[in-house]
Design a protein around this motif. Structure first.
Motif, short mmCIF file in Angstrom:
data_model
loop_
_atom_site.label_atom_id
_atom_site.label_comp_id
_atom_site.label_asym_id
_atom_site.label_seq_id
_atom_site.Cartn_x
_atom_site.Cartn_y
_atom_site.Cartn_z
N SER A 289 0.84 -1.19 0.00
CA SER A 289 0.00 0.00 0.00
C SER A 289 0.88 1.25 0.00
N ALA A 290 0.28 2.40 -0.30
CA ALA A 290 1.06 3.64 -0.42
C ALA A 290 0.35 4.79 0.27
N ALA A 291 1.14 5.74 0.74
CA ALA A 291 0.62 6.94 1.40
C ALA A 291 0.59 8.10 0.41
N ALA A 292 -0.54 8.81 0.40
CA ALA A 292 -0.66 10.06 -0.35
C ALA A 292 -0.58 11.19 0.67
N VAL A 293 0.55 11.87 0.72
CA VAL A 293 0.81 12.90 1.71
C VAL A 293 0.22 14.23 1.21
N CYS A 294 -0.57 14.88 2.06
CA CYS A 294 -1.32 16.07 1.65
C CYS A 294 -1.00 17.25 2.56
N PRO A 295 0.20 17.84 2.44
CA PRO A 295 0.63 18.83 3.43
C PRO A 295 -0.21 20.09 3.46
N THR A 296 -0.67 20.54 2.30
CA THR A 296 -1.41 21.80 2.25
C THR A 296 -2.72 21.69 3.01
#
Length: 436
Positions: A289-296
């Motif tokens: 599985s993978a992480a979608a990093v959403c900093p904004t």
């Protein structure tokens, strides 16, 4: 052979792409200061030094001259919501009240196919204006929202991933899925998945809005269509994590809810992942599985700071997402800007090369699409973007005084935005050109 008799195009500029993760491979990048990108029939034919490749062009093919510009693979945004385009920059004290006040009423409008199509058209125009050629997109519970999105994407011949939201509890009645909604998703998969460049994502919104029965049916759907994507949210907000713990007391963690239902596998993309622990990241890696990093959006909603060091210790696949509409910009450059700051506040450091990797090949790897998109490997689809380091007076002044490629990329990431995108190409065709 004349130009009219060949399907080859060439582009002269500085070229940058990756064949590895700069965090773990010191030779990960491919950099050609005076480079040539050669495209044939919408796919990459070659990428390298201009002097080495110019002699290989068919007679009559004159390269497009982008000298002074930088060409990279098209940006890949792995988490955003097209129906939330009209509610960007909506004020709220946190995630859960933001959903109730703005998100759900906005998504209700997508029962109207005309509204869905108009929004999809604008949304895709914005992505291309910002240099994003592939995105992993949430639609709404309405199947017509999916049709509208894929119709608009197909007309532009874009490589896009999207899916119908699944949600059958803890939401307004007007958005609650009726029995059989997972079957509707199956119909949409049959209609759209792998049709041209379109790909389907099975899309449970997040664990609190799906009953156990829906999550089980979703997992069965994912097993029936193993090459589809799965997208959902996990561990974005402390209140949300507490809520999931109350709903699923038998689960070790929020992420464990998804694993118990069989929803962790390659091509499963989990948005946010802020409050994961070491065991969670280990499970992400073990399941592919993978992480979608959403900093904004994480900064906007005050959700927390993603831990890049913890994720890297587990070698979890990472990518970046704008998360529009909690995210306030379609620009992956501005998303890199915020990712850098999040990393610093968490005690990590993100070099600019790593940020560009995460927005290109890193995202393609997270999606299981390396070799199709994400770099200039021969045979890959020719999705690329032309970046202009002189697009604003400040950026032009800063980039006149550079000592390294890292400084150039860092300036583009920290000072760039949609104005930096001079042109966007999809499958070898120009789909956006900045106005003069």
């Amino acid at each position: 052979m004349s130009i009219a008799q060949t399907n080859v195009q060439a582009y002269r500029a500085s070229l940058l792409h990756f064949h590895g993760d700069p965090a773990f491979d010191s030779e990960a990048r491919a950099w050609h200061e005076d480079g040539l990108l050669v495209v044939e029939d919408g796919r990459i034919k070659a990428a390298g030094d201009y002097a080495a490749l110019i002699g290989s062009l068919p007679p009559g093919v004159v390269p497009h001259d982008y000298r002074g510009q930088l060409i990279t693979p098209g940006f890949i945004d792995t988490h955003l919501h097209y129906p939330q385009t009209d509610m960007v920059a909506s004020p709220s004290p946190g995630l859960l009240p933001w959903l109730e006040t703005y998100t759900f009423p906005t998504e209700r409008r997508f029962e109207d196919p005309a509204h869905a199509r108009a929004t999809a058209e604008f949304f895709l125009d914005e992505l291309l204006r910002c240099g994003t050629t592939t995105a992993v997109v949430y639609c709404t519970v309405h199947p017509q929202s999916v049709d509208a999105f894929f119709d608009a994407s197909e007309a532009r011949n874009l490589r896009m991933v999207a899916g119908k939201v699944l949600m059958d509890r803890h939401c307004p009645d007007f958005l609650r899925d009726l029995e059989g909604s997972v079957g509707t998703s199956a119909d949409l998969i049959e209609k759209w998945h792998k049709r041209g460049r379109q790909l389907y994502a099975i899309t449970p919104r997040f664990a609190p809005t799906s009953t156990d029965a829906q999550l089980r049916a979703t997992a069965e759907l994912a097993q029936a269509y193993p090459d589809t994507f799965i997208q959902t949210h996990v561990s974005e907000n402390k209140d949300e994590c507490k809520w999931v713990g109350e709903l699923h007391p038998q689960a070790r963690s929020y992420l464990d809810v998804y694993e118990r239902f069989g929803l962790m596998r390659p091509r499963a993309l989990f948005g946010h992942c802020i409050w994961l622990d070491d065991e969670d990241f280990a499970r992400m890696t073990a399941t592919g599985s993978a992480a979608a990093v959403c900093p904004t959006s994480n900064l906007f909603l005050g959700s927390g700071l993603f831990d890049f060091d913890k994720a890297d210790s587990a070698r979890t696949q990472l990518s970046l997402g704008t998360d529009v509409g909690a995210g306030t910009s379609f620009s992956m450059l501005q998303t890199m800007n915020e990712a850098y700051k999040v990393a610093r506040l968490k005690g990590s450091y993100l070099p600019a090369e790593r940020m560009f990797y995460l927005a290109t090949l890193g995202a393609a790897r997270a999606m299981g699409l390396e070799g199709t998109i994400g770099n200039f490997q021969p045979g890959a689809e020719a999705d690329f973007v032309v970046l202009d380091p002189t697009c604003t007076p400040l950026l032009a002044r800063r980039t006149r005084q550079l000592d390294s490629l890292e400084e150039l990329l860092f300036a583009l990431a920290l000072l760039g935005d949609d104005r930096t995108i001079r042109a966007t190409y999809s499958a070898g065709m120009q789909v956006h050109a900045r106005a003069a």
